[in-house]
Design an enzyme around this catalytic site. Structure first.
Site, PDB file in Angstrom:
ATOM      1  N   GLU A   1      43.300  66.316  79.902  1.00 38.67           N
ATOM      2  CA  GLU A   1      42.483  67.401  79.359  1.00 38.67           C
ATOM      3  C   GLU A   1      43.013  68.383  80.017  1.00 38.67           C
ATOM      4  O   GLU A   1      42.990  68.445  81.451  1.00 38.67           O
ATOM      5  CB  GLU A   1      41.284  67.182  80.550  1.00 38.67           C
ATOM      6  CG  GLU A   1      39.705  66.640  79.601  1.00 38.67           C
ATOM      7  CD  GLU A   1      39.728  68.541  79.356  1.00 38.67           C
ATOM      8  OE1 GLU A   1      39.065  68.396  77.956  1.00 38.67           O
ATOM      9  OE2 GLU A   1      39.706  69.261  80.182  1.00 38.67           O
ATOM     10  N   SER A   2      42.929  69.547  79.014  1.00 36.51           N
ATOM     11  CA  SER A   2      43.576  70.508  78.919  1.00 36.51           C
ATOM     12  C   SER A   2      42.807  71.704  79.660  1.00 36.51           C
ATOM     13  O   SER A   2      43.203  71.891  81.232  1.00 36.51           O
ATOM     14  CB  SER A   2      44.454  71.194  77.627  1.00 36.51           C
ATOM     15  OG  SER A   2      42.288  71.348  77.151  1.00 36.51           O
TER      16      SER A   2
ATOM     17  N   CYS B   1      50.522  66.802  73.968  1.00 37.15           N
ATOM     18  CA  CYS B   1      49.028  66.648  73.471  1.00 37.15           C
ATOM     19  C   CYS B   1      48.378  67.909  74.836  1.00 37.15           C
ATOM     20  O   CYS B   1      48.081  69.490  73.831  1.00 37.15           O
ATOM     21  CB  CYS B   1      48.370  65.058  74.012  1.00 37.15           C
ATOM     22  SG  CYS B   1      46.890  64.534  72.985  1.00 37.15           S
TER      23      CYS B   1
ATOM     24  N   ARG C   1      42.860  61.702  71.876  1.00 37.93           N
ATOM     25  CA  ARG C   1      41.637  62.909  71.072  1.00 37.93           C
ATOM     26  C   ARG C   1      42.762  64.037  71.052  1.00 37.93           C
ATOM     27  O   ARG C   1      42.384  65.248  72.049  1.00 37.93           O
ATOM     28  CB  ARG C   1      41.011  62.402  71.923  1.00 37.93           C
ATOM     29  CG  ARG C   1      39.893  61.349  71.930  1.00 37.93           C
ATOM     30  CD  ARG C   1      38.914  61.986  74.085  1.00 37.93           C
ATOM     31  NE  ARG C   1      39.777  61.690  74.872  1.00 37.93           N
ATOM     32  CZ  ARG C   1      40.064  60.901  76.209  1.00 37.93           C
ATOM     33  NH1 ARG C   1      40.158  59.222  74.927  1.00 37.93           N
ATOM     34  NH2 ARG C   1      41.008  60.843  76.407  1.00 37.93           N
TER      35      ARG C   1
ATOM     36  N   HIS D   1      51.602  61.463  72.160  1.00 37.26           N
ATOM     37  CA  HIS D   1      52.297  61.165  73.333  1.00 37.26           C
ATOM     38  C   HIS D   1      53.460  59.753  73.754  1.00 37.26           C
ATOM     39  O   HIS D   1      52.944  58.570  73.402  1.00 37.26           O
ATOM     40  CB  HIS D   1      51.164  60.127  73.810  1.00 37.26           C
ATOM     41  CG  HIS D   1      50.193  60.747  74.586  1.00 37.26           C
ATOM     42  ND1 HIS D   1      50.355  61.193  75.446  1.00 37.26           N
ATOM     43  CD2 HIS D   1      49.030  61.391  73.923  1.00 37.26           C
ATOM     44  CE1 HIS D   1      48.322  62.028  75.828  1.00 37.26           C
ATOM     45  NE2 HIS D   1      48.274  62.096  74.530  1.00 37.26           N
TER      46      HIS D   1
ATOM     47  N   GLU E   1      55.422  59.332  75.135  1.00 38.96           N
ATOM     48  CA  GLU E   1      55.578  58.856  77.225  1.00 38.96           C
ATOM     49  C   GLU E   1      55.106  57.182  76.018  1.00 38.96           C
ATOM     50  O   GLU E   1      54.933  56.632  77.522  1.00 38.96           O
ATOM     51  CB  GLU E   1      55.284  59.540  77.499  1.00 38.96           C
ATOM     52  CG  GLU E   1      54.123  59.314  78.411  1.00 38.96           C
ATOM     53  CD  GLU E   1      53.239  60.527  76.807  1.00 38.96           C
ATOM     54  OE1 GLU E   1      53.922  60.759  76.076  1.00 38.96           O
ATOM     55  OE2 GLU E   1      51.687  60.859  77.073  1.00 38.96           O
TER      56      GLU E   1
HETATM   57  N1  GLN Z   1      41.846  66.304  74.322  1.00 41.73           N
HETATM   58  C1  GLN Z   1      42.399  66.808  75.360  1.00 41.73           C
HETATM   59  C2  GLN Z   1      42.010  68.105  75.872  1.00 41.73           C
HETATM   60  O1  GLN Z   1      41.964  68.918  74.696  1.00 41.73           O
HETATM   61  C3  GLN Z   1      43.696  66.351  74.974  1.00 41.73           C
HETATM   62  C4  GLN Z   1      44.154  64.898  74.849  1.00 41.73           C
HETATM   63  C5  GLN Z   1      45.359  63.811  75.296  1.00 41.73           C
HETATM   64  O2  GLN Z   1      46.510  64.833  75.982  1.00 41.73           O
HETATM   65  N2  GLN Z   1      45.318  63.284  75.086  1.00 41.73           N
HETATM   66  O3  GLN Z   1      42.525  68.713  76.538  1.00 41.73           O
END
Ligand code: GLN
Length: 183
Positions: A48-49, A79, A128, A164, A166
């Protein structure tokens, strides 16, 4: 070679496993003291950024990491890691980003696509995920597109993927990051 893996939140363990399979040593960065160890590169994982960005500031890691990347430390962001390298956070990568770009229904999916210089059928797991709306400088090279959206790019020693690698068995993207470090 020794790679720092940002381990504040998200899918950092999977990156470490991937690098261990490739015979590379890793260490986790959870606080400033960890960051000060010698390293040949950094991985910023998915997760989650917003949370990771806030923790980077709270722990005093934001500025040292930003500076090291600007000075040429190789970095691979997946991501949320891609979002963290964009102007929304660290701003070292000249890209504009659409977060949660695939909507709720299509939030997670798997596909394969070509990645320039890496492979013709690279497995891609999107969770996501964001995509790159636009590369904002000629130094930034588009490496892959899915459905007309940019999902991988490179700028100097910075590599980002919206997916991803990984989480799949294919090691080619991590290997490409290691090659970028030594080239
Ligand atoms: N939706 C997440 C974000 O905005 C990123 C999703 C992920 O890293 N798998 O941070």
């Amino acid at each position: 070679m020794r790679i720092a893996v940002l381990a504040l939140q998200g899918a950092f363990a999977e990156h470490e496993q991937m690098l261990h399979r490739l015979g590379v040593e890793t260490f986790q960065v959870r606080q400033l003291a960890d960051w000060q160890q010698p390293k040949d590169g950094l991985i910023i994982p998915g997760g989650e950024s917003t949370t990771q960005g806030k923790l980077l500031h709270d722990l005093g890691l934001f500025e040292p990491i930003r500076q090291a990347i600007s000075e040429g430390l190789p970095v691979f962001g997946t991501c949320a890691g891609l979002i963290l390298l964009s102007p929304m956070h660290l701003g070292t990568m000249d890209i504009s980003v659409q977060r949660n770009a695939y909507g709720r229904q299509l939030g997670s999916f798997h596909t394969t696509a070509a990645v320039k210089g890496i492979g013709e059928n690279v497995p891609m797991t999107f969770i996501r995920a964001p995509y790159i709306k636009e590369v904002l400088s000629p130094q930034c090279e588009v490496l892959a597109e899915v459905d007309g959206h940019i999902v991988a790019a490179r700028q100097g020693k910075q590599l980002v993927t919206a997916f991803h690698p990984e989480l799949d068995q294919d090691t080619s993207v991590h290997q490409a990051f290691l090659n970028l470090i030594t080239e």
